[in-house]
Design a protein around this motif. Structure first.
Motif, PDB file in Angstrom:
ATOM      1  N   GLU A 114       8.904 -12.815  -5.290  1.00 12.56           N
ATOM      2  CA  GLU A 114       8.156 -13.597  -6.267  1.00 12.56           C
ATOM      3  C   GLU A 114       7.002 -12.756  -6.810  1.00 12.56           C
ATOM      4  OE1 GLU A 114       6.972 -17.184  -4.400  1.00 12.56           O
ATOM      5  OE2 GLU A 114       9.014 -17.819  -3.933  1.00 12.56           O
ATOM      6  N   PRO A 115       6.474 -13.111  -7.995  1.00  8.29           N
ATOM      7  CA  PRO A 115       5.376 -12.337  -8.591  1.00  8.29           C
ATOM      8  C   PRO A 115       4.183 -12.154  -7.662  1.00  8.29           C
ATOM      9  CG  PRO A 115       6.279 -13.830 -10.225  1.00  8.29           C
ATOM     10  CD  PRO A 115       6.975 -14.148  -8.936  1.00  8.29           C
ATOM     11  N   GLU A 116       3.878 -13.179  -6.863  1.00  5.77           N
ATOM     12  CA  GLU A 116       2.730 -13.062  -5.960  1.00  5.77           C
ATOM     13  C   GLU A 116       2.975 -12.012  -4.879  1.00  5.77           C
ATOM     14  OE1 GLU A 116      -0.940 -13.369  -4.732  1.00  5.77           O
ATOM     15  OE2 GLU A 116      -0.138 -14.395  -6.498  1.00  5.77           O
ATOM     16  N   ARG A 117       4.196 -11.913  -4.396  1.00  7.52           N
ATOM     17  CA  ARG A 117       4.528 -10.889  -3.403  1.00  7.52           C
ATOM     18  C   ARG A 117       4.474  -9.494  -4.038  1.00  7.52           C
ATOM     19  NH1 ARG A 117       9.786 -12.113   0.025  1.00  7.52           N
ATOM     20  NH2 ARG A 117       8.817 -10.470   1.309  1.00  7.52           N
ATOM     21  N   LEU A 118       4.907  -9.396  -5.281  1.00  9.25           N
ATOM     22  CA  LEU A 118       4.818  -8.121  -5.982  1.00  9.25           C
ATOM     23  C   LEU A 118       3.359  -7.729  -6.190  1.00  9.25           C
ATOM     24  CD1 LEU A 118       7.570  -8.551  -8.724  1.00  9.25           C
ATOM     25  CD2 LEU A 118       7.764  -7.328  -6.560  1.00  9.25           C
ATOM     26  N   ARG A 119       2.536  -8.709  -6.493  1.00 12.02           N
ATOM     27  CA  ARG A 119       1.117  -8.422  -6.720  1.00 12.02           C
ATOM     28  C   ARG A 119       0.448  -7.888  -5.462  1.00 12.02           C
ATOM     29  NH1 ARG A 119      -2.531 -12.870  -9.695  1.00 12.02           N
ATOM     30  NH2 ARG A 119      -0.837 -12.463 -11.176  1.00 12.02           N
ATOM     31  N   ARG A 120       0.842  -8.401  -4.309  1.00  8.30           N
ATOM     32  CA  ARG A 120       0.247  -7.923  -3.054  1.00  8.30           C
ATOM     33  C   ARG A 120       0.624  -6.474  -2.764  1.00  8.30           C
ATOM     34  NH1 ARG A 120       1.472 -13.300  -1.108  1.00  8.30           N
ATOM     35  NH2 ARG A 120       3.380 -12.538  -0.092  1.00  8.30           N
ATOM     36  N   LEU A 121       1.707  -6.010  -3.348  1.00  7.84           N
ATOM     37  CA  LEU A 121       2.120  -4.616  -3.150  1.00  7.84           C
ATOM     38  C   LEU A 121       1.293  -3.638  -3.984  1.00  7.84           C
ATOM     39  CD1 LEU A 121       6.014  -4.958  -3.179  1.00  7.84           C
ATOM     40  CD2 LEU A 121       4.563  -4.528  -1.189  1.00  7.84           C
ATOM     41  N   GLU A 122       0.616  -4.137  -5.001  1.00  6.91           N
ATOM     42  CA  GLU A 122      -0.071  -3.245  -5.923  1.00  6.91           C
ATOM     43  C   GLU A 122      -1.168  -2.429  -5.244  1.00  6.91           C
ATOM     44  OE1 GLU A 122      -1.311  -5.819  -9.042  1.00  6.91           O
ATOM     45  OE2 GLU A 122       0.722  -6.166  -9.781  1.00  6.91           O
ATOM     46  N   LYS A 123      -1.882  -3.017  -4.296  1.00  7.53           N
ATOM     47  CA  LYS A 123      -2.916  -2.265  -3.579  1.00  7.53           C
ATOM     48  C   LYS A 123      -2.303  -1.118  -2.784  1.00  7.53           C
ATOM     49  CE  LYS A 123      -6.216  -6.090  -3.160  1.00  7.53           C
ATOM     50  NZ  LYS A 123      -6.983  -6.958  -2.230  1.00  7.53           N
ATOM     51  N   LYS A 124      -1.143  -1.379  -2.197  1.00 13.58           N
ATOM     52  CA  LYS A 124      -0.462  -0.311  -1.450  1.00 13.58           C
ATOM     53  C   LYS A 124      -0.011   0.793  -2.401  1.00 13.58           C
ATOM     54  CE  LYS A 124       1.206  -3.440   2.157  1.00 13.58           C
ATOM     55  NZ  LYS A 124       2.397  -3.987   2.862  1.00 13.58           N
ATOM     56  N   TYR A 125       0.503   0.394  -3.568  1.00 14.25           N
ATOM     57  CA  TYR A 125       0.888   1.396  -4.555  1.00 14.25           C
ATOM     58  C   TYR A 125      -0.310   2.268  -4.941  1.00 14.25           C
ATOM     59  CZ  TYR A 125       5.215  -1.300  -5.404  1.00 14.25           C
ATOM     60  OH  TYR A 125       6.429  -1.943  -5.287  1.00 14.25           O
ATOM     61  N   ILE A 126      -1.446   1.636  -5.181  1.00 14.43           N
ATOM     62  CA  ILE A 126      -2.640   2.379  -5.595  1.00 14.43           C
ATOM     63  C   ILE A 126      -3.049   3.398  -4.535  1.00 14.43           C
ATOM     64  CG2 ILE A 126      -5.111   2.174  -6.075  1.00 14.43           C
ATOM     65  CD1 ILE A 126      -4.508  -0.512  -7.421  1.00 14.43           C
ATOM     66  N   VAL A 127      -3.065   2.961  -3.277  1.00 14.98           N
ATOM     67  CA  VAL A 127      -3.472   3.863  -2.186  1.00 14.98           C
ATOM     68  C   VAL A 127      -2.513   5.033  -2.061  1.00 14.98           C
ATOM     69  CG1 VAL A 127      -3.762   4.051   0.319  1.00 14.98           C
ATOM     70  CG2 VAL A 127      -4.691   2.061  -0.898  1.00 14.98           C
ATOM     71  N   VAL A 128      -1.213   4.748  -2.052  1.00 13.51           N
ATOM     72  CA  VAL A 128      -0.209   5.800  -1.866  1.00 13.51           C
ATOM     73  C   VAL A 128      -0.215   6.774  -3.035  1.00 13.51           C
ATOM     74  CG1 VAL A 128       2.257   6.279  -1.690  1.00 13.51           C
ATOM     75  CG2 VAL A 128       1.260   4.399  -0.376  1.00 13.51           C
ATOM     76  N   ILE A 129      -0.185   6.252  -4.259  1.00 17.62           N
ATOM     77  CA  ILE A 129      -0.105   7.111  -5.437  1.00 17.62           C
ATOM     78  C   ILE A 129      -1.367   7.949  -5.597  1.00 17.62           C
ATOM     79  CG2 ILE A 129      -0.031   7.086  -7.967  1.00 17.62           C
ATOM     80  CD1 ILE A 129       1.901   4.717  -7.749  1.00 17.62           C
ATOM     81  N   THR A 130      -2.525   7.331  -5.394  1.00 17.80           N
ATOM     82  CA  THR A 130      -3.777   8.083  -5.512  1.00 17.80           C
ATOM     83  C   THR A 130      -3.858   9.193  -4.470  1.00 17.80           C
ATOM     84  OG1 THR A 130      -4.912   6.116  -6.375  1.00 17.80           O
ATOM     85  CG2 THR A 130      -6.288   7.897  -5.536  1.00 17.80           C
ATOM     86  N   THR A 131      -3.449   8.890  -3.247  1.00 12.20           N
ATOM     87  CA  THR A 131      -3.488   9.904  -2.188  1.00 12.20           C
ATOM     88  C   THR A 131      -2.546  11.059  -2.475  1.00 12.20           C
ATOM     89  OG1 THR A 131      -4.043   8.210  -0.544  1.00 12.20           O
ATOM     90  CG2 THR A 131      -3.188  10.309   0.285  1.00 12.20           C
ATOM     91  N   LEU A 132      -1.310  10.732  -2.875  1.00  9.79           N
ATOM     92  CA  LEU A 132      -0.310  11.768  -3.112  1.00  9.79           C
ATOM     93  C   LEU A 132      -0.674  12.688  -4.272  1.00  9.79           C
ATOM     94  CD1 LEU A 132       3.062   9.817  -2.640  1.00  9.79           C
ATOM     95  CD2 LEU A 132       2.021  11.472  -1.081  1.00  9.79           C
ATOM     96  N   THR A 133      -1.430  12.186  -5.227  1.00  9.29           N
ATOM     97  CA  THR A 133      -1.767  12.995  -6.404  1.00  9.29           C
ATOM     98  C   THR A 133      -3.157  13.632  -6.297  1.00  9.29           C
ATOM     99  OG1 THR A 133      -2.542  10.983  -7.544  1.00  9.29           O
ATOM    100  CG2 THR A 133      -0.273  11.689  -7.935  1.00  9.29           C
TER     101      THR A 133
END
Length: 314
Positions: A114-133
């Motif tokens: 559901e959209p709310e579950r996808l939204r909760r993943l966004e913080k994880k995406y930010i942490v992972v992507i920012t760290t990797l780059t």
């Protein structure tokens, strides 16, 4: 100082092309921010990821806007090093956000997130992507040796990984980017194949919506107990009450985003491979294509963002 042998008129035309494309991209990023803020019809899961990526793109296009001013300031100048750092970190982040967008499609299609579950993943995406780059881009600021000089330096019409480190640039920049692009392409092939195989089993409504609700919820259990005629009457309202999305548009937006990304990286990659095989002999028309197409990602992203509305309902 500049390491390539181009006339001042050629450099001027390259800077004009790059800065014009960068201005269009900055306009595209501003369009994303403004549209998301003032219109509730552009706040779907994919729109949100494009919004977050817009903040990363902002630094990318500021760096391309600097253009030849970075190399002209000198390899050890703060301007050149900022430009090189930004062009190392944020274009790679753009590709990783495409991966995140594609992964969201996988989660919706196969796991009915559901959209709310996808939204909760966004913080994880930010942490992972920012760290990797951020980590490699920051470390590269301190790499240099007596023979090759600093790792960051002038490259034709902006500062990036120096031509003296061209193999390093292919291994740590172009190779990961194209591996990620290939991975995204494979995921879309898998998604398309699975949707074709299960097209009659997915919870699709007549208006092309994919229901994101749990199949074991009480409301769904009550639907199962009704007869077939009653189910037709109840199916629409129940799906509207439980965060449904247009499957076609949910898939189309990331695919268009991916195609724009693909078009963006073709010319720079060809140019870099050519430079590796023929050092210092890059064709001027190819340089012009890199300066223009490599700075247009934000412009295409802005067009894609506003061209597809989400079907969000209260």
């Amino acid at each position: 100082m500049l390491t390539m042998k181009l006339s001042q008129s050629q450099l001027y035309r390259l800077s004009i092309a790059g800065r014009t494309a960068s201005s269009l991209s900055l306009l595209g990023v501003a369009t994303i921010f403004t549209t998301f803020t003032f219109s509730e019809h552009f706040r779907g899961p994919t729109h949100r990821i494009m919004l977050i990526n817009g903040f990363y793109n902002l630094f990318d296009f500021i760096a391309t806007m600097i253009s030849v001013s970075g190399p002209e300031a000198g390899d050890d100048s703060a301007l050149c090093r900022f430009q090189a750092f930004s062009l190392q970190m944020f274009p790679v982040a753009d590709v990783l956000w495409t991966v995140a967008m594609t992964w969201d499609v996988v989660l919706v299609v196969f796991y009915h997130y559901e959209p709310e579950r996808l939204r909760r993943l966004e913080k994880k995406y930010i942490v992972v992507i920012t760290t990797l780059t951020f980590v490699p881009a920051f470390v590269f600021l301190f790499i240099r040796n007596a023979e090759k000089g600093p790792l960051y330096g002038s490259v034709q019409f902006w500062c990036s990984i120096s031509p003296n480190w061209v193999l390093f640039r292919i291994i740590f920049y172009y190779a990961p980017i194209w591996l990620l692009i290939l991975g995204v392409l494979i995921l879309y092939i898998v998604i398309g194949h699975e949707l074709f195989q299960l097209r009659h089993e997915l919870m699709l409504t007549s208006n092309d919506c994919l229901a994101l609700s749990s199949r074991t919820s009480p409301s769904n259990e009550s639907v199962r107990r009704t007869n077939r005629d009653d189910m037709k009457d109840l199916e629409g309202p129940i799906i509207r009450q439980q965060s449904a999305v247009s499957l076609r548009k949910f898939l189309l937006m990331p695919i268009l985003y991916f195609l724009a990304l693909l078009a963006t990286w073709v010319a720079p990659t060809i140019n870099r491979v050519y430079a590796f095989r023929h050092p210092g002999k890059e064709p001027y028309p190819l340089m012009m294509a890199v300066a223009t197409l490599g700075s247009l990602r934000g412009f295409w992203n802005g067009i894609i963002f506003i061209s597809l509305r989400s079907k969000a309902r209260r």
